[in-house]
Design an enzyme around this catalytic site. Structure first.
Site, PDB file in Angstrom:
ATOM      1  N   ASP A 109      26.489  92.829 -38.208  1.00  0.00           N
ATOM      2  CA  ASP A 109      25.655  93.896 -38.373  1.00  0.00           C
ATOM      3  C   ASP A 109      24.393  93.456 -39.107  1.00  0.00           C
ATOM      4  O   ASP A 109      24.188  92.324 -39.333  1.00  0.00           O
ATOM      5  CB  ASP A 109      26.672  94.819 -39.385  1.00  0.00           C
ATOM      6  CG  ASP A 109      26.618  94.496 -40.812  1.00  0.00           C
ATOM      7  OD1 ASP A 109      26.120  93.604 -41.189  1.00  0.00           O
ATOM      8  OD2 ASP A 109      27.023  95.321 -41.580  1.00  0.00           O
ATOM      9  N   ASP A 129      36.266  96.512 -43.631  1.00  0.00           N
ATOM     10  CA  ASP A 129      35.844  95.154 -44.175  1.00  0.00           C
ATOM     11  C   ASP A 129      35.674  95.270 -45.826  1.00  0.00           C
ATOM     12  O   ASP A 129      35.505  96.367 -46.209  1.00  0.00           O
ATOM     13  CB  ASP A 129      34.649  94.541 -43.335  1.00  0.00           C
ATOM     14  CG  ASP A 129      33.506  95.451 -43.836  1.00  0.00           C
ATOM     15  OD1 ASP A 129      32.971  96.438 -43.019  1.00  0.00           O
ATOM     16  OD2 ASP A 129      32.811  95.317 -44.887  1.00  0.00           O
TER      17      ASP A 129
END
Ligand code: ZN
Length: 415
Positions: free
Chosen positions: A93, A254
């Site tokens: 990301d 996460d």
């Protein structure tokens, strides 16, 4: 439910000498140091999350990677750089948190996809822009225009991202980023991302939200969620709500919190299946700023401090569960607390830790090897190992989750 661990280049040295608190003189950091998935018998996560801003640096400064680490990541690719075992996935990301103060993301879709492809990620999240605020009552018209703009930027970049992935037949699985400021805006973002073709969607900006707010957003998303869409919660654990999250379509998340609590939390340093314990603080004399100042100012004698530090380590290492050993350990810890001028005493919490001695029953390879050393709050090698242990506990706790309710099969068939 899959758990991804956000990488921050946290490794431990397998040859560290705990008795002497010394690194091997032959240690080569990058070659010898090991990740959590290498020092635990079973990888404690299903995947790692690597943020571009941690690798490449960002407006807020350089990243966690040195120039040579960055070069190695690009050269070797993410699987070989991290020495990922089979079955551990990689997700990329942008690390939007690092540019949250900017008006627009300082990174293009092209650069982002190049990063994912260049490093060989399995999947990558589209470029997003975090909305720092939650107001479930705000409508699309009445909301702060800056929040509305950030959501639209995120959607625009998601459209560009999936188009580029498809046009170039990229091997990277596209994950659409959804931002919102309340249930309706999150649900609309998810609906639009599904329309663009995303089957995996990451929900961003939820870290500061109360669990109740996350749940009300997930409820709204549920209304429009396709049975084939997987939801990922960015930065969220909230283990106690995990089964409910799963029922609402969340299939992965996460979080660094289990790891970081080992050395960042005031109390919840050592996790076990039935609770959290405080770690035994025995700071190194030269590693404790308060103590160092006291020594420099002549208020504490250095020799005296070192003597107490050693006595503390000896008493803790001699701990065998007996009442006598407990009394000795607590006495030594208490005396060193005095020397260190600890603002509040942890002795009561230490007594609880010693009484439970959770490292003696933990099946993880680190507890088996290190024994009580892993429960000592002292230096990066112990603290990170305790963090890795906490990850292994989280992973075992996740195995106890009840399987999620089967998703409602296709909504389109019932009318
Ligand atoms: Zn353990």
């Amino acid at each position: 439910m899959k758990f991804y661990f956000p990488d921050s280049q946290d490794l431990v040295s397998p040859t560290y000498d705990f008795a002497r608190d010394e690194y091997s003189p032959l240690r080569v950091r990058q070659r010898d140091d090991r990740y959590a998935h290498e020092v635990l018998e079973t990888p404690p996560y299903h995947g790692i999350l690597v943020s571009k801003s941690i690798v490449d640096g960002s407006i807020m400064g350089s990243g966690k990677y040195t120039a040579s680490q960055r070069a190695r990541l690009y050269r070797l690719g993410v699987d070989r750089f991290f020495r990922l075992p089979d079955g551990v996935e990689s997700l990329g990301d942008n690390g939007a948190f690092n540019y949250a103060d900017e008006l627009v993301p300082p990174v293009s879709v092209r650069e982002t996809l190049d990063f994912y492809e260049g490093c060989g990620f399995d999947a990558g999240v589209s470029v997003d822009h975090i909305i720092f605020g939650y107001d479930s009552a705000a409508s699309f018209e009445s909301v702060d225009p800056a929040w509305a703009e950030r959501r639209l930027i995120t959607l625009r970049l998601a459209a560009e991202f999936i188009e580029m992935v498809n046009d170039e037949k990229s091997p990277v699985v596209p994950v659409g980023a959804a931002q919102g400021w309340g249930p309706a805006s999150y649900a609309d973002s998810v609906a639009q991302l599904q329309k663009m073709g995303y089957q995996r969607i990451a929900l961003g900006g939820m870290v500061p939200l109360k669990t109740k707010e996350i749940l009300e957003s997930l409820d709204a998303i549920q209304e429009i969620l396709e049975p084939t869409t997987d939801l990922h919660l960015l930065g969220i654990t909230r283990f106690e709500s995990m089964e409910t999250f799963a029922d609402l379509g969340v299939t992965s998340f996460d979080s660094t919190s289990a790891f970081r609590q080992s050395f960042m939390d005031d109390r919840k340093n050592f996790h076990s299946m039935d609770g959290e314990y405080v770690a035994l603080r025995i700071p190194q004399v030269d590693g404790n700023p308060t103590l160092k100042r006291a020594i420099l100012a002549g208020r504490v004698s250095q020799a005296e401090a070192v003597k107490h530090e050693r006595e503390c380590l000896a008493a803790v290492r001699a701990f065998d569960g007996s009442a006598k050993a407990t009394t000795n350990a607590l006495a030594a810890l208490g005396a060193y607390e005095q020397i260190c001028q600890t603002k509040k005493s942890y002795l009561e919490a230490y007594a609880r830790t010693l009484d439970a001695a959770p490292w003696t029953t933990c099946p993880c390879s680190l507890c088996r090897e290190l024994g009580i050393e892993i429960a000592i709050f002292r230096g990066t090698e112990r603290n990170k190992r305790r963090g890795f242990h906490n990850l292994s506990v989280l992973s075992r706790k996740m195995e106890t989750l009840q399987p999620r309710k089967p998703k409602v099969m296709s909504r389109s068939t019932d009318g």
